[in-house]
Design a protein around this motif. Structure first.
Motif, PDB file in Angstrom:
ATOM      1  N   GLY A 750     -96.905 -44.536 -24.741  1.00  0.00           N
ATOM      2  CA  GLY A 750     -96.122 -44.541 -23.703  1.00  0.00           C
ATOM      3  C   GLY A 750     -96.594 -45.419 -22.888  1.00  0.00           C
ATOM      4  N   GLU A 751     -97.995 -45.788 -22.697  1.00  0.00           N
ATOM      5  CA  GLU A 751     -98.460 -46.702 -21.933  1.00  0.00           C
ATOM      6  C   GLU A 751     -98.954 -46.099 -20.400  1.00  0.00           C
ATOM      7  N   ASN A 752     -98.666 -44.866 -20.349  1.00  0.00           N
ATOM      8  CA  ASN A 752     -98.923 -44.257 -19.057  1.00  0.00           C
ATOM      9  C   ASN A 752    -100.133 -43.501 -19.305  1.00  0.00           C
ATOM     10  N   PRO A 753    -101.250 -43.545 -18.678  1.00  0.00           N
ATOM     11  CA  PRO A 753    -102.741 -43.109 -18.444  1.00  0.00           C
ATOM     12  C   PRO A 753    -102.807 -41.634 -18.163  1.00  0.00           C
ATOM     13  N   LEU A 754    -103.601 -41.001 -18.430  1.00  0.00           N
ATOM     14  CA  LEU A 754    -103.820 -39.401 -17.880  1.00  0.00           C
ATOM     15  C   LEU A 754    -104.487 -39.326 -16.759  1.00  0.00           C
ATOM     16  N   ILE A 755    -105.327 -40.366 -16.397  1.00  0.00           N
ATOM     17  CA  ILE A 755    -106.008 -40.226 -15.037  1.00  0.00           C
ATOM     18  C   ILE A 755    -106.055 -41.461 -14.263  1.00  0.00           C
ATOM     19  N   ARG A 756    -106.479 -41.700 -12.903  1.00  0.00           N
ATOM     20  CA  ARG A 756    -106.735 -42.901 -12.468  1.00  0.00           C
ATOM     21  C   ARG A 756    -108.042 -42.659 -11.826  1.00  0.00           C
ATOM     22  N   LYS A 757    -108.704 -43.650 -11.164  1.00  0.00           N
ATOM     23  CA  LYS A 757    -109.958 -43.706 -10.705  1.00  0.00           C
ATOM     24  C   LYS A 757    -109.867 -44.508  -9.382  1.00  0.00           C
ATOM     25  N   VAL A 758    -110.046 -43.899  -7.897  1.00  0.00           N
ATOM     26  CA  VAL A 758    -110.326 -44.673  -6.774  1.00  0.00           C
ATOM     27  C   VAL A 758    -111.295 -44.615  -6.247  1.00  0.00           C
ATOM     28  N   GLY A 759    -112.055 -45.666  -6.136  1.00  0.00           N
ATOM     29  CA  GLY A 759    -113.644 -45.582  -5.783  1.00  0.00           C
ATOM     30  C   GLY A 759    -114.194 -44.686  -6.603  1.00  0.00           C
ATOM     31  N   ASP A 760    -114.869 -43.586  -6.102  1.00  0.00           N
ATOM     32  CA  ASP A 760    -115.800 -42.966  -6.648  1.00  0.00           C
ATOM     33  C   ASP A 760    -115.059 -41.610  -7.101  1.00  0.00           C
ATOM     34  N   THR A 761    -113.776 -41.494  -7.061  1.00  0.00           N
ATOM     35  CA  THR A 761    -112.976 -40.311  -7.299  1.00  0.00           C
ATOM     36  C   THR A 761    -111.956 -40.449  -8.312  1.00  0.00           C
ATOM     37  N   GLU A 767     -97.649 -40.149 -13.319  1.00  0.00           N
ATOM     38  CA  GLU A 767     -96.670 -39.574 -14.306  1.00  0.00           C
ATOM     39  C   GLU A 767     -97.096 -38.383 -14.891  1.00  0.00           C
ATOM     40  N   PHE A 768     -98.327 -38.307 -15.368  1.00  0.00           N
ATOM     41  CA  PHE A 768     -98.905 -37.194 -16.166  1.00  0.00           C
ATOM     42  C   PHE A 768     -98.792 -35.916 -14.991  1.00  0.00           C
ATOM     43  N   GLN A 769     -99.287 -36.032 -13.737  1.00  0.00           N
ATOM     44  CA  GLN A 769     -99.298 -35.144 -12.712  1.00  0.00           C
ATOM     45  C   GLN A 769     -98.046 -34.560 -12.650  1.00  0.00           C
ATOM     46  N   ASN A 770     -96.956 -35.316 -12.445  1.00  0.00           N
ATOM     47  CA  ASN A 770     -95.423 -35.141 -12.049  1.00  0.00           C
ATOM     48  C   ASN A 770     -94.896 -33.920 -13.325  1.00  0.00           C
ATOM     49  N   ALA A 771     -95.304 -34.558 -14.554  1.00  0.00           N
ATOM     50  CA  ALA A 771     -94.630 -34.044 -15.643  1.00  0.00           C
ATOM     51  C   ALA A 771     -95.335 -32.507 -15.860  1.00  0.00           C
ATOM     52  N   PHE A 772     -96.476 -32.541 -15.429  1.00  0.00           N
ATOM     53  CA  PHE A 772     -97.288 -31.352 -15.620  1.00  0.00           C
ATOM     54  C   PHE A 772     -96.684 -30.172 -14.403  1.00  0.00           C
ATOM     55  N   LYS A 773     -96.426 -30.791 -13.334  1.00  0.00           N
ATOM     56  CA  LYS A 773     -96.034 -29.798 -12.198  1.00  0.00           C
ATOM     57  C   LYS A 773     -94.545 -29.616 -12.221  1.00  0.00           C
ATOM     58  N   SER A 774     -93.858 -30.565 -12.769  1.00  0.00           N
ATOM     59  CA  SER A 774     -92.452 -29.959 -12.741  1.00  0.00           C
ATOM     60  C   SER A 774     -91.913 -28.945 -13.882  1.00  0.00           C
ATOM     61  N   SER A 775     -93.180 -28.944 -14.772  1.00  0.00           N
ATOM     62  CA  SER A 775     -92.701 -27.891 -15.892  1.00  0.00           C
ATOM     63  C   SER A 775     -93.127 -26.409 -15.401  1.00  0.00           C
ATOM     64  N   PRO A 776     -92.099 -25.634 -15.654  1.00  0.00           N
ATOM     65  CA  PRO A 776     -92.374 -24.154 -15.088  1.00  0.00           C
ATOM     66  C   PRO A 776     -93.615 -23.400 -15.578  1.00  0.00           C
ATOM     67  N   GLU A 777     -94.349 -22.866 -14.484  1.00  0.00           N
ATOM     68  CA  GLU A 777     -95.706 -22.010 -15.115  1.00  0.00           C
ATOM     69  C   GLU A 777     -94.848 -21.009 -15.739  1.00  0.00           C
ATOM     70  N   VAL A 778     -95.983 -20.737 -16.982  1.00  0.00           N
ATOM     71  CA  VAL A 778     -95.606 -19.652 -17.899  1.00  0.00           C
ATOM     72  C   VAL A 778     -96.684 -18.493 -17.541  1.00  0.00           C
ATOM     73  N   THR A 779     -95.864 -17.319 -17.815  1.00  0.00           N
ATOM     74  CA  THR A 779     -96.746 -16.220 -17.577  1.00  0.00           C
ATOM     75  C   THR A 779     -96.513 -15.096 -18.721  1.00  0.00           C
ATOM     76  N   ARG A 780     -95.694 -15.422 -19.413  1.00  0.00           N
ATOM     77  CA  ARG A 780     -95.638 -14.619 -20.793  1.00  0.00           C
ATOM     78  C   ARG A 780     -95.699 -15.616 -21.864  1.00  0.00           C
ATOM     79  N   PRO A 781     -96.600 -15.024 -23.094  1.00  0.00           N
ATOM     80  CA  PRO A 781     -96.659 -16.064 -23.983  1.00  0.00           C
ATOM     81  C   PRO A 781     -95.468 -16.433 -24.764  1.00  0.00           C
TER      82      PRO A 781
END
Length: 970
Positions: A750-761, A767-781
């Protein structure tokens, strides 16, 4: 000076004078103290493979010691001699008779009373190797005991070689050949010492007062059960391997819980009587308090009632029992509880606590035993753990080649006339002679058909074995209970040698003295195989081990044999294959049990494994639903890893990713979005295998904290005791920003990386962060299966778990493990993934590394110009060829021959093994020379050959596996 003498000289200097001296470490002196895998068993088997004659001079020999070495001795092509004695009258007469059955071994009895030597001498083509120390030829001395044995080698002209030869000669002068007459005289006059074999059932642990008390494992089970009861639970399932004392445990639980009335339910009356007697013994109450509900006996009012399911569920009986009449109800062999009779009973009764007992609760009919007991499993001990805890007798399994006539071997399609042919009967009897006990056999033979069992029994009863006429009987489901009981009693009394049957003894029969199992049938399932094996594992007086003789024909399901024996349910062919190879080195499993295959039988199993379809959606669905039954929710990948079921990498990567698989199987209603699917497929294909934990560790930190500096990341890696050099960190960056991958792979993900690097950080890519945060947090298996966030975290944790438990945590290549070309490019920190253009080897200037990939057995249609004669000359030397059209002056060849960069060697047996290669280790080039090879139309092409010397030798079992032909064995 010969090559052998030169190597021996350097190894001797290394061993006795200066450990810093460079040597091959093949012939150096070595202290063997039974630290796995360097056991005496491994050392002896290894030397037998490479010797032409041997002499064992040992005072004490046990039947189990012979059993451990049986296949190695049968495979031995030379001749041997064993010198032993009657010192302290330790050795069993039966053991001496078994020694006499070894066709290529002479046995001598030393006449001196003080004979106490312990030495093993092997003569090979180049010299002599000896193992001298403290180990007798017993199972504990070969594998378990803390022994000291010195292994050393000498040339034939060395003084110590003459000393050994003279010592053996002097012993032989004081010895006489072993004969049956000598054994009879010894048997008549022997004053046997107290045996190490228990004269009581060891699961019945007693206090000083004689009262039965819980052993260690039972204590753990009772504590867990009491905790369950105190939590207010009303049901629980105990899983305990056959022979581990489930009934005693149930009686101890009864004594602990102190119920007012107890009902114990079984499916056969003979089991009922045994259970009743064990409860009487444990509870120490008058026998008249223990009633029976079976057949015409209806003792319904006793405090302790023992009932068969058939009698109990008769309407006239059940209506006389109040639903709450019993405080504790115990169901034996509860995996049968899916039957209507059991369900009717359990729907009717309302005890304060329902306890189920089973060795194999998994079912194939969709019924969920775990749900029946509210998913409460207070105690579980499977076969492997039970063997390790010494709750069962060890077993020695022999996979032997079944009968072949006119190039056709016994198979699933064989006719009855072939199964009972005169030639096959002779083959069976000869195999019983080779592998079985020489006398006092109490055996069970599993056949494929009823007619086969009856006819084979008739034919075997006319055969002589070890000087005596065989005595057998056939039993099938057509025989009455009384006939079965009478036949079993005759076997236990020594009036029969074998009972031949089909399926009726898979479970629910207790013959503690059973010491030999013969399988004359294909393996139907790993569960049935384990059930049949379990018939003989119960401890009994005068029984120290079980022998299993499995006749392996051209059965479609041969691949199930290693799955059952090694408990490998991973569906990973590489894993199963590796277990078979490693078994040759380790020699034992689960304590002192052993698994042995003759060469043809092993080839048949490996061929069956290649053909087997282990990774179908149907199989995966069954695996998922079985664990769902246990957990009461769809399992995550981490659950698959924890419960040692199907390999998470295999099940997740076969169909893009685990969530996509669940959706395709209709186990979840919602599929991942296209972007979620791309991210999950990337994480699954590239990181889940845990071959390097670094990327996973960085992602986990970023998902927790949002950002991380390079310095903090380096400190994290250091704190986790894994590589943290600049090259590795740069490689991790290239992986996670997708710079490492080919354009086709980047597009696939999908051409979308998992991380980016700015300077030494480092940061998560938007795209990955938005997909992760927009997904509801699961408390029950039970909600995790449709959550992108849960699947991401599951992949990360499972990958890290795999990395730790598989030994990959350091992030370096591990000798003996398997890697794809892409794995190697990543772990060697290449700038790009060149897996598609390596073509056998590649000198990578960016990383200054050179991996070499060898397919050992080329396919028949390979072109002449690529049909290289690569060959393992010995465990430390690969004779290897460069690509054609290369000379000694070619730049890539010079990089290898000059050893200017590390050389990493990877080998697979053939292309049928897939894309993974065994890593044999780093190597140094030597003895390079210019040669020519055939090209098209008879043209000669220049090529360079050389020896690649490994830093450490290839393990002998892997070396022999690679050198064995991969052609089909009929």
């Amino acid at each position: 000076m010969t090559t052998f003498e030169s190597a021996l000289g350097k190894d001797t200097q290394f061993g006795f004078l200066d450990s810093s001296i460079s040597s091959q470490q093949l012939l150096n002196p070595l202290l063997i103290s039974n630290d796995p895998p360097d056991t005496m068993l491994h050392a002896i088997k290894s030397k037998l493979r490479r010797s032409r004659t041997f002499t064992f001079s040992v005072a004490f020999i046990s039947s189990t010691g012979i059993a451990l070495l049986k296949q190695a001795l049968l495979d031995f092509k030379g001749t041997g001699q064993i010198i032993t004695s009657r010192y302290l009258d330790f050795n069993d007469p039966s053991m001496f008779r078994e020694l006499m059955l070894l066709d290529n071994v002479e046995v001598f009895i030393h006449q001196d009373d003080g004979f106490h030597s312990k030495g093993y001498v092997f003569n090979h083509d180049l010299g002599v190797t000896a193992l001298v120390g403290s180990s007798n030829l017993t199972e504990k001395a070969l594998v378990v005991n803390r022994e000291w044995n010195l292994k050393f080698s000498t040339s034939p002209d060395g003084d110590i070689a003459f000393q050994l030869d003279n010592a053996i000669g002097m012993q032989l002068q004081r010895s006489i050949p072993l004969t049956e007459d000598w054994i009879r005289e010894y048997e008549a006059n022997r004053r046997a010492p107290e045996r190490l074999i228990s004269t009581r059932l060891p699961l019945e642990q007693t206090s000083n007062s004689g009262r039965i008390v819980a052993n260690k494992m039972q204590e753990e089970a009772l504590e867990s059960l009491l905790e369950l009861v105190n939590r207010g639970e009303s049901r629980g399932l105990i899983i305990s391997a056959t022979g581990t004392g489930k009934t005693i445990l149930a009686a101890l639980a009864t004594r602990m819980l102190k119920p007012r009335r107890v009902l114990f339910v079984v499916h056969r009356e003979q089991i009922l009587d045994k259970a009743r007697q064990e409860f009487i013994k444990v509870l120490e109450e008058p026998e008249d308090r223990f009633g029976k509900i079976a057949g015409s006996i209806k003792q319904l009012d006793h405090p302790y009632a023992f009932a068969t399911i058939q009698s109990l569920t008769q309407e006239s009986t059940l209506k006389k029992i109040a639903p709450d009449a019993f405080d504790l109800v115990i169901i034996d062999e509860v995996h049968r509880a899916g039957a209507q009779s059991y369900l009717r009973l359990l729907d009717y009764l309302t005890p304060k606590f329902l306890l189920g007992l089973s060795a194999t609760p998994e079912r194939t009919d969709g019924f969920n035993i775990f749900e029946l007991f509210d998913f409460n499993v207070p105690y579980e001990i499977r076969l492997k753990a039970a063997l390790e805890e010494d709750m069962l007798v060890p077993f020695h399994y022999y996979g032997v080649t079944d009968f072949t006539i006119n190039n056709e071997t016994i198979s699933d399609l064989s006719k009855l006339s072939t199964l009972v042919s005169e030639e096959r009967v002779k083959h069976i009897v000869e195999s019983l002679r080779k592998y079985g006990f020489p006398e006092h056999v109490k055996g069970l033979i599993f056949c494929s058909k009823k007619d086969e069992a009856h006819e084979l029994s008739r034919l075997l009863n006319h055969c002589m074995l070890n000087g005596k006429l065989l005595r057998t009987a056939a039993l099938t489901g057509d025989d009455s209970i009384s006939q079965r009981e009478d036949t079993v009693a005759r076997l236990e009394a020594g009036e029969l040698d074998y009972i031949l049957t089909v399926d009726i003894f898979n479970e629910g029969i207790d013959i503690p003295s059973l010491n030999q199992i013969v399988m004359l049938r294909g393996t139907q399932s790993s569960i049935i195989f384990t059930q049949q094996l379990g018939r003989g594992l119960r401890k009994s007086p005068a029984k120290d081990h079980l022998r299993v003789i499995d006749f392996i024909g051209n059965y479609d399901n041969n691949y199930l044999i290693p799955i059952a024996l090694f408990g490998d349910n991973s569906r990973n062919k590489d894993s199963i294959r590796r277990r078979m190879i490693d078994n040759e080195t380790v020699g034992t499993l689960a304590g002192v049990s052993s698994v042995n295959f003759d060469p043809i039988a092993q080839a048949r199993i490996l061929e069956s494994l290649q053909r087997a379809r282990l990774e179908t959606k149907a199989e995966f669905k069954n695996d998922i639903l079985q664990l769902k039954d246990r957990l009461n929710h769809l399992p995550q990948l981490m659950d698959l890893a924890r419960f040692n079921t199907v390999d998470p990498v295999v099940i997740a990567s076969k169909y893009k990713n685990y969530w996509s698989l669940l959706f395709s199987l209709k186990l979840v209603d919602v599929a991942p979005t296209k972007m979620e699917e791309n991210f999950l497929t990337l994480l699954t294909n590239e990181l889940l295998n845990g071959k390097r934990p670094h990327e996973l560790l960085l992602l986990r930190e970023l998902l927790k904290f949002g950002q991380l500096s390079v310095t903090e990341y380096r400190e994290l890696l250091a704190s986790q005791l894994t590589k943290n050099d600049n090259e590795t960190i740069s490689s991790v960056e290239r992986i996670l920003v997708l710079e490492f991958f080919t354009s086709q792979q980047v597009q696939k993900y999908g051409e979308n990386p998992l991380i980016r690097k700015v300077g030494d950080t480092y940061f998560l890519a938007p795209e990955f962060q938005n997909a992760f945060k927009s997904s509801p947090e699961v408390t029950r298996p039970e909600h995790a299966s449709e959550s992108f966030q849960a699947h991401v975290l599951d992949i990360i944790e499972t990958g890290l778990y795999t990395s730790r438990h598989s030994g990959f945590w350091a992030g370096e290549l591990i000798v003996g493990e398997r890697y794809t070309r892409k794995d190697v490019c990543r772990i060697l920190n290449w700038e790009k993934n060149h897996e598609g253009t390596i073509y056998g080897y590649k000198v990578d200037r960016f990383s200054s590394t050179c991996p070499i990939f060898v397919t050992y057995h080329k396919s028949e249609d390979v072109s002449a110009s690529t049909n290289y004669g690569d060959e393992l000359k010995d465990p430390q030397t690969l004779h290897w060829y460069s690509r054609s059209k290369r000379t000694l002056e070619s730049a890539e060849v010079l990089s290898i021959t000059s050893n200017s960069m590390p050389i990493y060697v990877f080998v697979k047996k053939d292309d049928q093994e897939g894309t993974d290669f065994f890593y044999l280790g780093q190597a140094h080039s030597q003895n390079s020379q210019q040669e020519v090879m055939a090209g098209k139309e008879g043209a000669e092409l220049p090529v360079v050959s050389m020896d690649l010397r490994f830093e450490t030798p290839v393990e002998q079992s892997l070396y022999e596996y690679l050198n064995t032909s991969s052609k089909s064995v009929k």
